[in-house]
Design an enzyme around this catalytic site. Structure first.
Site, mmCIF file in Angstrom:
data_model
loop_
_atom_site.group_PDB
_atom_site.id
_atom_site.type_symbol
_atom_site.label_atom_id
_atom_site.label_comp_id
_atom_site.label_asym_id
_atom_site.label_seq_id
_atom_site.Cartn_x
_atom_site.Cartn_y
_atom_site.Cartn_z
ATOM 1 N N SER A 27 0.679 -1.332 0.021
ATOM 2 C CA SER A 27 0.031 -0.045 0.002
ATOM 3 C C SER A 27 0.965 1.356 -0.100
ATOM 4 O O SER A 27 1.950 1.310 0.422
ATOM 5 C CB SER A 27 -0.811 0.022 1.235
ATOM 6 N N TYR A 50 -2.594 5.540 -3.858
ATOM 7 C CA TYR A 50 -3.499 6.588 -3.648
ATOM 8 C C TYR A 50 -3.419 7.948 -4.082
ATOM 9 O O TYR A 50 -1.992 8.327 -4.293
ATOM 10 C CB TYR A 50 -3.824 6.910 -2.017
ATOM 11 N N THR A 76 -6.446 2.459 -6.156
ATOM 12 C CA THR A 76 -7.701 2.292 -5.334
ATOM 13 C C THR A 76 -8.686 3.633 -5.460
ATOM 14 O O THR A 76 -8.265 4.774 -5.433
ATOM 15 C CB THR A 76 -7.257 2.172 -3.810
ATOM 16 N N LYS A 173 -8.650 -0.697 -8.529
ATOM 17 C CA LYS A 173 -9.165 -1.235 -7.534
ATOM 18 C C LYS A 173 -10.394 -0.790 -6.708
ATOM 19 O O LYS A 173 -10.346 0.430 -6.159
ATOM 20 C CB LYS A 173 -8.063 -1.571 -6.417
ATOM 21 N N HIS A 197 -13.454 -2.747 -0.564
ATOM 22 C CA HIS A 197 -12.292 -2.285 0.447
ATOM 23 C C HIS A 197 -12.353 -3.192 1.915
ATOM 24 O O HIS A 197 -12.006 -2.943 3.023
ATOM 25 C CB HIS A 197 -12.481 -0.852 1.014
HETATM 26 C C1 LIG Z 1 -5.853 -3.042 8.359
HETATM 27 C C2 LIG Z 1 -6.383 -2.921 6.645
HETATM 28 C C3 LIG Z 1 -5.801 -1.818 5.928
HETATM 29 C C4 LIG Z 1 -5.921 -1.810 4.635
HETATM 30 N N1 LIG Z 1 -5.272 -0.787 4.105
HETATM 31 C C5 LIG Z 1 -5.489 -0.621 2.449
HETATM 32 C C6 LIG Z 1 -4.983 0.371 1.629
HETATM 33 O O1 LIG Z 1 -3.798 1.036 2.216
HETATM 34 N N2 LIG Z 1 -5.115 0.515 0.475
HETATM 35 C C7 LIG Z 1 -6.036 -0.398 -0.001
HETATM 36 O O2 LIG Z 1 -6.096 -0.168 -1.209
HETATM 37 N N3 LIG Z 1 -6.722 -1.155 0.618
HETATM 38 C C8 LIG Z 1 -6.401 -1.419 2.058
HETATM 39 N N4 LIG Z 1 -7.260 -2.292 2.708
HETATM 40 C C9 LIG Z 1 -8.245 -3.022 1.942
HETATM 41 C C10 LIG Z 1 -7.574 -4.337 1.288
HETATM 42 O O3 LIG Z 1 -6.743 -3.977 0.327
HETATM 43 C C11 LIG Z 1 -8.649 -5.238 0.561
HETATM 44 O O4 LIG Z 1 -9.295 -4.905 -0.296
HETATM 45 C C12 LIG Z 1 -9.546 -5.986 1.865
HETATM 46 O O5 LIG Z 1 -8.561 -6.329 2.875
HETATM 47 C C13 LIG Z 1 -10.048 -7.092 1.223
HETATM 48 O O6 LIG Z 1 -11.005 -7.924 2.018
HETATM 49 P P1 LIG Z 1 -10.511 -9.003 2.952
HETATM 50 O O7 LIG Z 1 -9.744 -8.171 4.230
HETATM 51 O O8 LIG Z 1 -11.909 -9.456 3.511
HETATM 52 O O9 LIG Z 1 -9.648 -10.028 2.420
HETATM 53 C C14 LIG Z 1 -6.855 -2.610 3.917
HETATM 54 C C15 LIG Z 1 -7.539 -3.547 4.519
HETATM 55 C C16 LIG Z 1 -7.090 -3.616 6.044
HETATM 56 C C17 LIG Z 1 -7.864 -4.738 6.695
#
Ligand SMILES: Cc1cc2nc3c(=O)[nH]c(=O)nc-3n(C[C@H](O)[C@H](O)[C@H](O)COP(=O)(O)O)c2cc1C
Length: 304
Positions: A27, A50, A76, A173, A197
């Site tokens: 990320s 981002y 994203t 995304k 997300h």
């Molecule tokens: C703690 C955490 C931080 C995340 N940070 C980002 C991020 O910085 N950028 C992003 O595109 N998605 C972020 N996500 C979303 C993940 O990329 C992903 O879309 C999501 O975890 C998918 O769902 P799942 O947790 O059920 O597998 C984050 C998810 C979590 C749990």
């Protein structure tokens, strides 16, 4: 922000993914820098971008990924404002964690995590720390950071600019509709990640899996489709592939493991995922993922 889970940080996930022959995505908000990941792992790497209000910063991130040998970029698009993460309000969660009565109690109840956090490498948003004081090691809730720094005016032209500037494999995304999937093709994206997300943004949004079939039917032959989110089991991957996804991605499934035991624990999760996929394919009578199709999935309604 893997450093919050374990001192191995993003390197743990990148190395585990490389070892298990799969792709790692880091990320913009990571606690390990683009250059460190570029130098420490040779596996396939995706950078998740981002768009910041400071367009110089956004350009700089893309250029650093190009220099560091990242293979793909994903933008994203579902986070122009932060979701209302009520648990963060309740716990007073900030990055890095602030000392409050509640957090002190929690630290006391989790001594291993606390010692690890205090005496190992310092928490920092490694990719943006030099670019903006807001990304440095100050008390800041992530929701505030997003709302102050991310560009709420981001539009399709900006996404197209990123596709061109990157010039390689590019995923959008956060796509959840056929209409947006078609626009992703128009701007030259090579993939979309169907994602809400991880349920952290729009309250009440549908599950990505529920959007999959109709998006595959509309654009599946024109763009690669990755199902993101809700994947915890091998059967979840098989169901997504059967509906026409090219791949799956997940977050929480390996972050829990990272918190529990660093790189080794992520490897265990990936091993389990792999063995579940293999075992369940055998149980379904499939010799190859190519044999997965809609006939393998029973629906309550629609998309028979
Ligand atoms: C703690 C955490 C931080 C995340 N940070 C980002 C991020 O910085 N950028 C992003 O595109 N998605 C972020 N996500 C979303 C993940 O990329 C992903 O879309 C999501 O975890 C998918 O769902 P799942 O947790 O059920 O597998 C984050 C998810 C979590 C749990």
């Amino acid at each position: 922000m893997h450093r919050l889970y374990h001192h191995h940080g993003e390197s743990a996930a990148a190395k585990a993914a490389e070892k298990m022959g799969t792709m790692f995505s880091m990320s913009t908000m990571s606690t390990t820098s683009i250059e460190e990941i570029g130098n420490s792992t040779g596996g396939p790497k995706l950078f998740q971008l981002y768009i910041h209000k400071d367009r110089g910063l956004t350009d700089n991130l893309i250029e650093r990924c190009q220099r560091a040998g990242f293979h793909g970029l994903c933008l994203t698009v579902d986070t122009v404002v932060a979701g209302n993460r009520e648990r963060d309000h309740r716990t007073g969660f900030t990055t890095p964690p602030r000392l409050t009565l509640g957090s002190l109690l929690s630290f006391a109840l989790h001594p291993e995590w606390s010692l690890n956090y205090l005496f190992r490498g310092k928490f920092k948003l490694a990719n943006i720390i030099h670019m903006t004081e807001k990304g440095s090691n100050i008390d800041k809730s992530i929701m505030n950071y997003i709302n102050e720094q991310f560009d709420t005016t981001m539009n399709w032209k900006d996404a197209e600019y990123c596709v061109k500037k990157w010039g390689g494999p590019f995923a959008l995304k956060g796509v959840m509709s056929v209409e947006d999937a078609k626009k992703a093709i128009d701007i030259g994206a090579s993939a979309i990640m169907i994602s809400n997300h991880g349920g952290r943004q729009l309250d009440g949004s549908r599950a990505p899996f529920d959007q999959l079939a109709e998006i595959v039917d509309a654009v599946g032959d024109k763009i690669e489709i990755i199902l993101d989110g809700g994947v915890r089991r091998g059967t979840h991957v098989l169901k997504a592939l059967a509906l026409g996804a090219k791949a799956c991605s997940f977050g929480k499934a390996y972050l829990y493991a990272l918190g529990a035991g660093g790189q080794k624990a992520i490897e265990i999760v990936l091993e389990k995922m792999k063995s579940e996929i293999k075992r369940d394919m055998i149980l379904m009578g499939c010799k190859s993922v190519k044999e997965l199709n809609r006939s393998k999935v029973a629906f309550r309604k629609k998309y028979k």
